[in-house]
Write a protein that holds these residues in place. Structure first.
Motif, mmCIF file in Angstrom:
data_model
loop_
_atom_site.group_PDB
_atom_site.id
_atom_site.type_symbol
_atom_site.label_atom_id
_atom_site.label_comp_id
_atom_site.label_asym_id
_atom_site.label_seq_id
_atom_site.Cartn_x
_atom_site.Cartn_y
_atom_site.Cartn_z
ATOM 1 N N LYS A 88 -19.616 71.368 18.263
ATOM 2 C CA LYS A 88 -20.143 72.710 18.556
ATOM 3 C C LYS A 88 -21.271 72.686 19.585
ATOM 4 C CE LYS A 88 -18.650 75.057 14.362
ATOM 5 N NZ LYS A 88 -17.603 74.090 14.046
ATOM 6 N N ILE A 89 -21.012 71.983 20.679
ATOM 7 C CA ILE A 89 -21.920 71.985 21.823
ATOM 8 C C ILE A 89 -21.835 73.358 22.501
ATOM 9 C CG2 ILE A 89 -22.138 70.965 24.146
ATOM 10 C CD1 ILE A 89 -23.041 69.234 21.737
ATOM 11 N N PHE A 90 -22.934 73.815 23.106
ATOM 12 C CA PHE A 90 -22.858 75.045 23.899
ATOM 13 C C PHE A 90 -22.206 74.685 25.233
ATOM 14 C CE2 PHE A 90 -26.652 75.630 21.179
ATOM 15 C CZ PHE A 90 -26.141 76.647 20.395
ATOM 16 N N PRO A 91 -20.966 75.139 25.462
ATOM 17 C CA PRO A 91 -20.193 74.601 26.587
ATOM 18 C C PRO A 91 -20.727 74.994 27.962
ATOM 19 C CG PRO A 91 -18.979 76.364 25.488
ATOM 20 C CD PRO A 91 -20.184 76.081 24.651
ATOM 21 N N ARG A 92 -21.352 76.178 28.062
ATOM 22 C CA ARG A 92 -21.809 76.624 29.379
ATOM 23 C C ARG A 92 -23.314 76.477 29.545
ATOM 24 N NH1 ARG A 92 -18.089 79.979 27.573
ATOM 25 N NH2 ARG A 92 -19.511 81.639 27.006
ATOM 26 N N LEU A 93 -23.928 75.677 28.685
ATOM 27 C CA LEU A 93 -25.324 75.291 28.902
ATOM 28 C C LEU A 93 -25.324 73.826 29.315
ATOM 29 C CD1 LEU A 93 -27.287 76.831 25.869
ATOM 30 C CD2 LEU A 93 -26.837 77.826 28.103
ATOM 31 N N GLU A 97 -30.327 71.938 28.562
ATOM 32 C CA GLU A 97 -30.482 73.229 27.859
ATOM 33 C C GLU A 97 -29.989 73.142 26.418
ATOM 34 O OE1 GLU A 97 -29.975 76.662 31.253
ATOM 35 O OE2 GLU A 97 -28.236 75.412 30.812
ATOM 36 N N MET A 101 -32.210 73.973 23.255
ATOM 37 C CA MET A 101 -31.765 74.903 22.218
ATOM 38 C C MET A 101 -31.997 74.305 20.834
ATOM 39 S SD MET A 101 -30.901 77.911 22.695
ATOM 40 C CE MET A 101 -30.038 78.332 24.188
ATOM 41 N N GLY A 102 -31.871 72.988 20.740
ATOM 42 C CA GLY A 102 -32.125 72.314 19.464
ATOM 43 C C GLY A 102 -33.564 72.487 19.006
ATOM 44 N N GLY A 135 -19.749 71.573 28.168
ATOM 45 C CA GLY A 135 -18.303 71.614 28.038
ATOM 46 C C GLY A 135 -17.585 70.570 28.880
ATOM 47 N N THR A 136 -18.281 69.964 29.845
ATOM 48 C CA THR A 136 -17.612 68.991 30.717
ATOM 49 C C THR A 136 -17.786 67.557 30.226
ATOM 50 O OG1 THR A 136 -19.523 68.671 32.147
ATOM 51 C CG2 THR A 136 -18.040 70.488 32.711
ATOM 52 N N LEU A 137 -18.524 67.368 29.129
ATOM 53 C CA LEU A 137 -18.745 66.005 28.634
ATOM 54 C C LEU A 137 -17.506 65.492 27.892
ATOM 55 C CD1 LEU A 137 -22.329 66.217 27.059
ATOM 56 C CD2 LEU A 137 -21.706 65.637 29.396
ATOM 57 N N SER A 138 -17.418 64.171 27.806
ATOM 58 C CA SER A 138 -16.347 63.576 26.998
ATOM 59 C C SER A 138 -16.665 63.776 25.515
ATOM 60 C CB SER A 138 -16.234 62.092 27.302
ATOM 61 O OG SER A 138 -17.322 61.407 26.714
ATOM 62 N N GLN A 142 -20.318 64.315 23.855
ATOM 63 C CA GLN A 142 -20.631 65.539 23.112
ATOM 64 C C GLN A 142 -21.179 65.209 21.724
ATOM 65 O OE1 GLN A 142 -17.531 68.466 22.976
ATOM 66 N NE2 GLN A 142 -17.707 68.920 25.146
ATOM 67 N N ARG A 149 -29.303 66.862 19.770
ATOM 68 C CA ARG A 149 -29.708 68.265 19.660
ATOM 69 C C ARG A 149 -30.252 68.554 18.265
ATOM 70 N NH1 ARG A 149 -25.092 72.773 20.186
ATOM 71 N NH2 ARG A 149 -24.582 71.804 18.200
ATOM 72 N N GLN B 200 -21.988 81.666 23.015
ATOM 73 C CA GLN B 200 -21.181 80.465 23.268
ATOM 74 C C GLN B 200 -20.697 79.802 21.985
ATOM 75 O OE1 GLN B 200 -22.791 77.806 26.239
ATOM 76 N NE2 GLN B 200 -23.631 79.533 27.356
ATOM 77 N N ASN B 201 -21.512 79.838 20.959
ATOM 78 C CA ASN B 201 -21.064 79.296 19.674
ATOM 79 C C ASN B 201 -21.967 79.825 18.569
ATOM 80 O OD1 ASN B 201 -20.403 77.687 17.390
ATOM 81 N ND2 ASN B 201 -19.463 76.221 18.781
ATOM 82 N N MET B 208 -29.167 76.092 15.012
ATOM 83 C CA MET B 208 -30.371 75.835 15.812
ATOM 84 C C MET B 208 -31.557 76.635 15.275
ATOM 85 S SD MET B 208 -29.231 73.760 18.072
ATOM 86 C CE MET B 208 -27.987 73.249 16.924
ATOM 87 N N GLU B 317 -14.211 74.603 24.979
ATOM 88 C CA GLU B 317 -14.850 73.544 24.213
ATOM 89 C C GLU B 317 -13.856 72.440 23.928
ATOM 90 O OE1 GLU B 317 -17.557 74.567 20.667
ATOM 91 O OE2 GLU B 317 -16.538 76.367 21.369
ATOM 92 N N LYS B 318 -14.353 71.223 23.980
ATOM 93 C CA LYS B 318 -13.488 70.123 23.554
ATOM 94 C C LYS B 318 -13.645 69.942 22.054
ATOM 95 C CE LYS B 318 -13.489 67.623 27.826
ATOM 96 N NZ LYS B 318 -14.055 66.497 28.547
#
Lengths: 236, 319
Positions: A88-93, A97, A101-102, A135-138, A142, A149, B200-201, B208, B317-318
């Motif tokens: 549940k990573i924030f994909p567009r941060l 960031e 957020m954490g 969202g671009t991480l493996s 993530q 986080r 986003q989630n 958080m 999201e992956k």
């Protein structure tokens, strides 16, 4: 007194009761793992502790306070943080960031800065990727980000939901090393895992969960050598 | 549908339509933002949003009528300026507050229900608001200008042959700072951060320590606030309101939000402006006959090639 003590906890979704009188505890400084099959209620346990799923009955006592009626967003402030199932990573941060957020409940800027540096020491790849979108991480990156986080709120107890899920063995080893190191620095950990072998090797104590209740509990090495556990969860 | 005056030569007409498109586009954008913000955060297409805009217009009319009954005849000048300012202060708060109440009473109990359920409720709320509007302002169109002329018909400045009318200027003077303010709110404030995270989630945002219900309520407020603002400047510009005005304008604005990429803030503004220009030029060059066909034609073609809208995000999201 235990850091976290759960007594006869019941919770679920709508008409479905998932936790049917669950009891467990985590002492300060311990790594405790809950192992069990898919659908046993492991994730629901963590989500109920974090307040995202309402407890219907029973007690969740954390650091001497009852958590059952505390809203989810207050629970973080009490010192409980979770790295959830599916990350549940924030994909567009960006990675940075996400880390900030954490620390949403904190406002000590220098302390936050310091903790970000600390998480870069635990997970150097996050430093390289800090400008990249979550969202671009493996998958492995993530997972590291999700743990880092969660640490950003400076928790007393870290809840980890399936940190090994879908990751290459090498990455899992790396992540488990970090968990061990965090624990050595004094972090208490409640780890929920399907990968029972790895979890029991890491943890001090373990619980076996089946359909909403605890069916066995013992020191981790005892569970590792128990023939029933070996047959049911360790594939031997 | 407002027929667009086509006097003067072709060049002047073009510029006039351009200004009109910019103005109508800003209005659509303001309403579109309300759809987009709410969708972005709880994936609800709030079909009642256009009708909230209508109630804002009704409020604008009622407050103006009240002011006239207190102060007597109002003509453009100091007093009308004060009234416009008052409307811009009160009506957005009215619509924002109403939007919070609607969410609290209707959508919030359905937060964990399947997506289709609150969508149907939103249609229901839309009908309820239309009926409230009907009771409030009646079924025949009302002219604000018969009550008071709050904004002068004169030109503020003359650009060559093309005038920039006060009525258009009021829209732009209001909308531009609000857009800047909204961008600032979302990008830099604590609430904005919480809004982005929740969008986003939602579960992660909760973990958080973000109070997501408060964030959702704030989002409904902001969306309603913008609809109220749009209602004031729309009423000042067009000068005429009716209880069904929420449907068509809401549909345009929703289309704008989808064209821009629903859930995306700059997208809603871009979509609104694009729709404004199509509305203005399409109406101007076809005497208003083809406006809807043009607007929805563009929607259909664009969605075939860009299903996520112009600025819609594709990142997933992956798991």
């Amino acid at each position: 007194m235990a850091l976290l003590e759960i007594t006869d906890l019941r919770s679920g979704y709508g008409a479905i009761e998932v936790l049917k009188g669950l009891s467990l505890k985590v002492e300060a400084g311990e790594i405790v793992t809950v192992i069990g099959a898919n659908g046993a209620g492991k994730t629901t346990t963590l989500m109920t502790i974090s307040g995202c799923v309402k407890a219907r009955d029973g007690r969740i006592s954390f650091d001497g306070n009852d958590l059952a009626s505390v809203p989810a967003h207050e629970i973080v402030k009490r010192g409980l943080a979770q790295s959830p199932e599916g990350r549940k990573i924030f994909p567009r941060l960006s990675v940075l960031e996400n880390l900030e957020m954490g620390a949403f409940t904190r406002n000590d800027k220098p302390g936050i800065r310091e903790d970000i540096e600390k998480s870069f020491q635990y997970f150097p790849i996050l430093k390289e990727r800090q400008k990249q979108l979550g969202g671009t991480l493996s998958g492995g990156e993530q997972q590291m980000l999700a743990i880092a986080r969660a640490l950003m709120s400076r928790p007393k107890l870290l809840l980890l939901d399936e940190p090994s899920l879908g990751l290459a063995p090498m990455i899992v080893l790396k992540i488990f090393d970090v968990i061990r190191e965090l624990n050595r620095q004094g972090m208490s950990v409640l780890l929920v895992e399907q990968n029972a072998r790895m979890a029991l090797r890491l943890a001090h104590r373990g619980y076996v969960m089946e359909t909403g209740t605890i069916t066995m509990t013992d020191k981790a090495e005892v569970l590792l050598n128990d023939p029933r556990i070996q047959a049911a969860y360790l594939g031997e | 549908m407002q027929p667009i005056l086509a006097d003067g030569n072709g060049g002047a007409l073009f510029w006039e339509l351009l200004v009109n498109g910019l103005v109508m586009g800003s209005l659509f954008a303001l309403i579109a933002l309300g759809y987009s913000l709410v969708y972005g955060i709880i994936e609800l297409v709030n079909f009642a949003h256009g009708d909230l805009f209508m109630l804002g217009a009704a409020m604008t009319y009622t407050l103006t009528a009240l002011a006239v009954s207190w102060f007597g005849t109002v003509t453009p000048g100091g007093m009308s300026f004060a009234i416009v300012l008052g409307l811009l202060l009160i009506v957005p708060f009215f619509c924002g507050g109403a939007n919070i109440l609607i969410d609290r009473a209707v959508y919030r109990p359905l937060r964990r229900a399947p997506r289709l359920v609150p969508l149907v409720s939103a249609l229901g709320v839309s009908f309820v608001l239309v009926n409230i509007g009907q009771l409030w302002i009646g079924t025949s169109p009302l002219s604000l200008e018969n009550k008071a002329q709050l904004v002068s018909d004169d030109s503020l400045i003359q650009m060559g042959e093309v005038p920039l009318k006060w009525k258009d200027a009021v829209v732009l003077i209001t909308v531009v700072p609000v857009m800047v303010g909204l961008t600032w709110l979302v990008k830099f404030t604590r609430l904005g951060k919480a809004m982005r995270a929740t969008a986003q989630n939602l579960v992660a945002a909760q973990l958080m320590g973000i109070g997501v219900e408060r964030v959702i309520a704030s989002t409904f407020f902001v969306g309603g606030y913008l609809a109220g603002l749009a209602a004031v400047v729309y009423t000042l510009k067009i000068g005429r309101i009716e209880y069904q005005m929420g449907f068509q304008n809401g549909l345009y604005a929703f289309t704008a939000a989808v064209v821009g990429g629903i859930g995306n803030i700059p997208g809603a503004v871009l979509g609104g402006l694009l729709l404004g220009f199509i509305y203005s030029f399409g109406g101007g060059y076809s005497q208003g006959n083809w406006v809807d066909a043009l607007i929805f034609g563009v929607l259909i073609v664009l969605l075939i090639f860009r299903p996520t809208g112009l600025l819609g995000s594709r990142s997933r999201e992956k798991v």
